[in-house]
Structure formats: structure tokens, C-alpha cells
Scaffold this active site. Structure first.
Site, short mmCIF file in Angstrom:
data_model
loop_
_atom_site.label_atom_id
_atom_site.label_comp_id
_atom_site.label_asym_id
_atom_site.label_seq_id
_atom_site.Cartn_x
_atom_site.Cartn_y
_atom_site.Cartn_z
N ALA A 229 0.84 -1.21 0.00
CA ALA A 229 0.00 0.00 0.00
C ALA A 229 0.87 1.25 0.00
CB ALA A 229 -0.94 0.01 1.21
N HIS A 230 2.02 1.21 0.69
CA HIS A 230 2.95 2.34 0.63
C HIS A 230 3.41 2.56 -0.81
CE1 HIS A 230 3.35 2.38 5.04
NE2 HIS A 230 3.98 3.51 4.91
#
Lengths: 294, 201
Positions: B37-38
Site C-alpha cells: 500500500a505504501h
């Protein structure tokens, strides 16, 4: 009932027990650590751990969201019929536990990076087989957390350094691991064999209760010496500082090649989950680690 | 060691008051983000694509929760932190791009993240690793889940939380890092350990 169905049910119960209830020896060690910890921040961490253990039991929910990679150890009596059906039963139990307990889906294809969604995949759950005399079947499950897995190591020591080389190897490994494996940890240490044998023995050593030192008094002495040494690091609970970095050290060994001194250190996080049961020939089941069942 | 109860969106001013070893509890909105997700969030930023929500003043939690679906509603069953060092390669950019004020995880983060926190005004709150039910009980509502194609652990979960904690401020916005301090002490202790074991350094 057929062996496949019995094994599936027992394995499902073991998975559920393991992820919700910590074994008594681990719980007691954590309570003792809380009483003896002198660092204020360290104490807040141990308090949160103890509160969390109680909440998990109360709400029947997994202690940790990382319900691990599922590893089974099977001690199969050579007279047990239907051993070829056990692998399938364990895979089905894992899929069912993933849905019903629930467990976090933790099986990812390393090539495509896709998560299978049910904790199964090539070689997963992993089965360690041991054939023993008799007609009963002993099943153990170890849901192995990823944080503590990431710092497990094997190394090749210099044979001429002997046990001193091992001590140095373990101390450096614990220092390097620092906060990462969710301390306070349990260490499984193995020496000898080959790289594969050492890490397998080290991991299996994590199954031995903290209340049982190695039966060989010299090895038991080494376990105690290493425990005291690594707790002098000051890493402390969660790496925030304190005197409890490791709860226990379990050492195993195999004979080695004269030119090789393989060694391995396996870490378990404080949520050191394991559960065992014996299935007898008449189909009755004894739960060995979690006597109350589920 | 002071105790603070913070509500999102958290201002830079509130963050600057915090010092290492303080304990904080958060009420409001937080998102989960792990490695994937980063990575995706930063790709969106580079392409000028908006995120599913504005993260300014919110907390980002390094967590892959155990969740279950009851009807149409997601429930957090267990939601402890994951090891934060894996996100060190993204976090300075993430803080700069999205102005999150609190990063929550376990195990601490490195110098690059510490510098970004000092520069942009953010703190790292250490949540006890494995204390997943303690965390789950503070999650009052799962508002939504984004990027579920990454798998449930790696997806972006949007949580409404109440008194989420205790979080030990382990990196403050003044360049202090409790984990690096402990590491320094451990280095000093090494000699004593070697002496005790009769080893030479």
C-alpha cells in the site's frame, strides 16, 4: 470415523487452540517477566501483552493478527493405517481454520506475489514427518509468526573456536535482531548436522516447554548461560529497553562433519504458539498442551 | 513520561509537543498500510492521482489485520502492528507527500524516517507487537477497505478508532529515536556480555 476426518477435526481444534490460548509455560514466563522488569517502558509493553492474552481468551480471538505460516509436526506410529490421507486432512483443516477461526491468509506465491487466501499452497502447510513404533498419531501445530521468522539464521562457525564460537554467534544474532522479532523471545538453537539439519532442529527446539531444560546437564547449563547473557543486552520488551529480551533458550544438536560447524538460531515471538494432541488407535483423542480442549 | 489523548486530524503544533517516552492514545481516523500500500500510494502521488482519502493529520498503521465479513460489514478481529523497518524505504516520501502525523508500528524505524519526522512534524508511536486484540477492541468501525486486490493483509483499511493505544512515542519530531538510543546502549553492553562469557571481542 475415518482417520482422515478425525485428523481434520483434531488439526482444526489444534489450530484454534494454538492461535487463541498461549501454552501455560509461556504465560507464566511472561507474568514473571512483568513482575521482574525494572524499565518503566518495558513494563508498559509486558502489561499490554498480558492484557492482550486475557482479551484473546475472553473474546476467543487470535492473540496476534499474524497467525503465522502453518507448520505441522507429525509423529506417526508405524502401525497407523491411512497415513497417505493425513496430508490432505491437514490441508483441509488449515483451509477450514482460515475461514472459521479465522486465521489471516498468509500463504503467498513468491513468484507471482499472489496470496492464495486460504493459508495453503505449494509445500504449505509444511509437514514434518517422524515415524515411530506404535499405533498412535501425535500431531503438533506451530503457527509461526513472520516477524520472528525474518531474523532466524543459520551460520557456519569455525570448528576450532568450539562452543565459544556458538556463544558469540548467538549473542550477535540477538543483538542484530533487536526489536524486530517481538521480544521477549524464545530462542531455539542448534549446532551440528548441516545447514538444513541445524535450522530444522533449532525450529523444532521451539516446541520444548520453557519448564523443560535439555536432559543433558551440560547442555542445560549452556542454555542457562546463554539466556543470562542475551538478557544483558538491554534490548528489552519490544526493543524499547529493559531486562527481559529472551524468556527461554532451548538447545539441540546433531553430530557434525570434522570440517564444518553449522549452527542455527530460530526465534519465536512472545506469542509462542503451539498445540499438540494424540490420536489413539481406537479413535480417542488426548489434547496434550491445551487440556481443556476448545 | 506524559500521557496525551489526541483526536484526528492532528495538527503539527500538537505533534511538536510530544517527546520520546510519552504515551499517546488516538481517537479518529487511521489507515493501515504495509509494503504494497505504501508503494501504490507513492505511485499514485507521482502520477498525480488522488488517494481514496486525504491523509493529512491522520495516523498510518503498519498492520495487516485479521478481518471477517458479517453481511456487508467488515469487522476487525485482530489488528496488531507489523515490523516497521520494512517501510523505511517509503516512509520519508510518504510523510512528505501525505502529511500524516503519526506512524504506528512495531520495532522502530531508521534515521531517514526520523529526519523526515523532524522536518515535516510527525511521530512514531510504538504499539506492542502481537497485542492484536487490544488494538482490535479500539477499532470501533471499519469505514471501508481500498485496494483489496493486494490481499487482505496488504490492503488499505480505513478504521475509526477510539483511544487507540497505548502508543509509546519512540521517535519524536525533534530528532530523538528511542530505538536507536536502546541500540547504542546494547552496543555498550556487548563488552560486558563477552567478558561474562569469557569471549574476546
Amino acid at each position: 470415523m475415518e482417520i482422515e476426518k478425525i485428523v481434520e477435526n483434531v488439526a482444526f481444534n489444534l489450530l484454534k487452540q494454538a492461535v487463541i490460548y498461549l501454552p501455560e509455560d509461556v504465560k507464566q514466563a511472561l507474568k514473571k517477566a512483568y513482575e521482574e522488569e525494572t524499565s518503566e517502558t518495558g513494563k508498559t509493553q509486558l502489561k499490554a501483552i498480558l492484557d492482550n492474552i486475557e482479551l484473546a481468551e475472553k473474546y476467543q480471538a487470535p492473540i496476534c493478527q499474524d497467525t503465522g505460516t502453518i507448520i505441522f509436526y507429525i509423529k506417526a506410529g508405524s502401525e497407523v493405517k491411512g497415513l497417505e490421507k493425513i496430508e490432505n486432512a491437514l490441508i483441509n483443516a488449515t483451509k477450514r481454520a482460515t475461514k472459521e477461526v479465522p486465521l489471516r491468509p498468509n500463504a503467498v506465491n513468491p513468484f507471482t506475489q499472489k496470496n492464495s487466501g486460504d493459508n495453503t499452497g505449494r509445500f504449505i502447510p509444511f509437514l514434518n514427518w517422524e515415524i515411530v513404533p506404535g499405533n498412535s498419531l501425535e500431531l503438533t501445530v506451530m503457527p509461526k509468526g513472520g516477524g520472528s521468522e525474518n531474523v532466524c539464521v543459520t551460520g557456519m562457525l569455525v570448528p576450532g573456536e568450539g562452543i565459544n564460537g556458538l556463544k558469540k554467534f548467538v549473542v550477535e544474532t540477538v543483538i542484530k535482531a533487536g526489536a524486530k522479532p517481538c521480544p521477549p523471545n524464545i530462542l531455539g538453537i542448534a549446532m551440528g548436522g548441516g545447514t538444513d539439519i541445524a535450522i530444522k532442529l533449532a525450529k523444532k527446539a521451539l516446541l520444548r516447554p520453557l519448564t523443560e531444560p535439555n536432559p543433558d546437564p551440560e547442555i542445560a547449563k549452556l542454555e542457562k548461560e546463554i539466556l543470562e547473557a542475551v538478557n544483558m543486552t538491554g534490548i528489552g520488551p519490544m526493543g524499547l529497553g529493559g531486562k527481559t529480551t529472551v524468556l527461554g533458550v532451548n538447545i539441540e544438536y546433531a553430530y557434525r562433519h570434522p570440517a564444518s560447524f553449522p549452527a542455527a538460531v530460530a526465534f519465536n515471538c512472545w506469542a509462542a504458539r503451539r498445540a499438540s494432541a494424540r490420536i489413539n488407535a481406537d479413535g480417542t483423542v488426548e489434547y496434550l498442551t491445551h487440556k481443556k480442549g476448545v | 513520561m506524559a500521557v496525551y489523548h489526541l483526536k484526528t486530524p492532528i495538527s503539527e503544533e500538537e505533534i511538536r509537543k510530544l517527546k520520546v517516552n510519552d504515551v499517546i492514545y488516538i481517537t479518529g481516523t487511521m489507515i493501515t498500510a504495509r509494503d504494497q500500500a505504501h508503494r501504490r500510494a507513492l505511485e499514485y502521488f507521482k502520477q498525480g492521482k488522488p488517494l481514496p482519502l486525504n491523509l493529512e493529520g491522520l495516523a498510518v498503521f503498519h498492520c495487516g489485520p485479521v478481518v471477517k465479513k458479517e453481511g456487508e460489514k467488515w469487522i476487525a478481529v485482530a489488528a496488531g502492528p507489523t515490523t516497521s523497518t520494512r517501510m523505511d524505504i517509503f516512509e520519508d516520501e510518504f510523510i512528505k507527500a501525505f502529511k500524516v502525523r503519526v506512524v504506528i508500528g512495531k520495532g522502530g524505524m531508521g534515521k531517514k524516517t526520523t529526519d523526515a519526522m523532524a522536518k515535516y512534524g510527525a511521530v512514531y508511536g510504538a504499539f506492542t507487537g502481537g497485542a492484536a486484540i487490544l488494538a482490535a477492541k479500539a477499532i470501533k468501525n471499519i469505514r471501508s477497505v481500498e485496494w483489496l486486490d493486494l490481499g487482505t493483509p496488504e490492503a488499505m483499511w480505513i478504521f475509526e478508532v477510539e483511544d487507540f493505544g497505548p502508543l509509546v512515542v519512540a521517535i519524536d519530531s525533534h530528532g530523538n529515536n528511542l530505538f536507536l538510543d536502546v541500540q547504542k546502549k546494547v552496543e555498550e553492553n556487548r563488552q560486558k556480555i563477552y567478558q561474562k562469557l569469557g569471549l574476546s571481542l
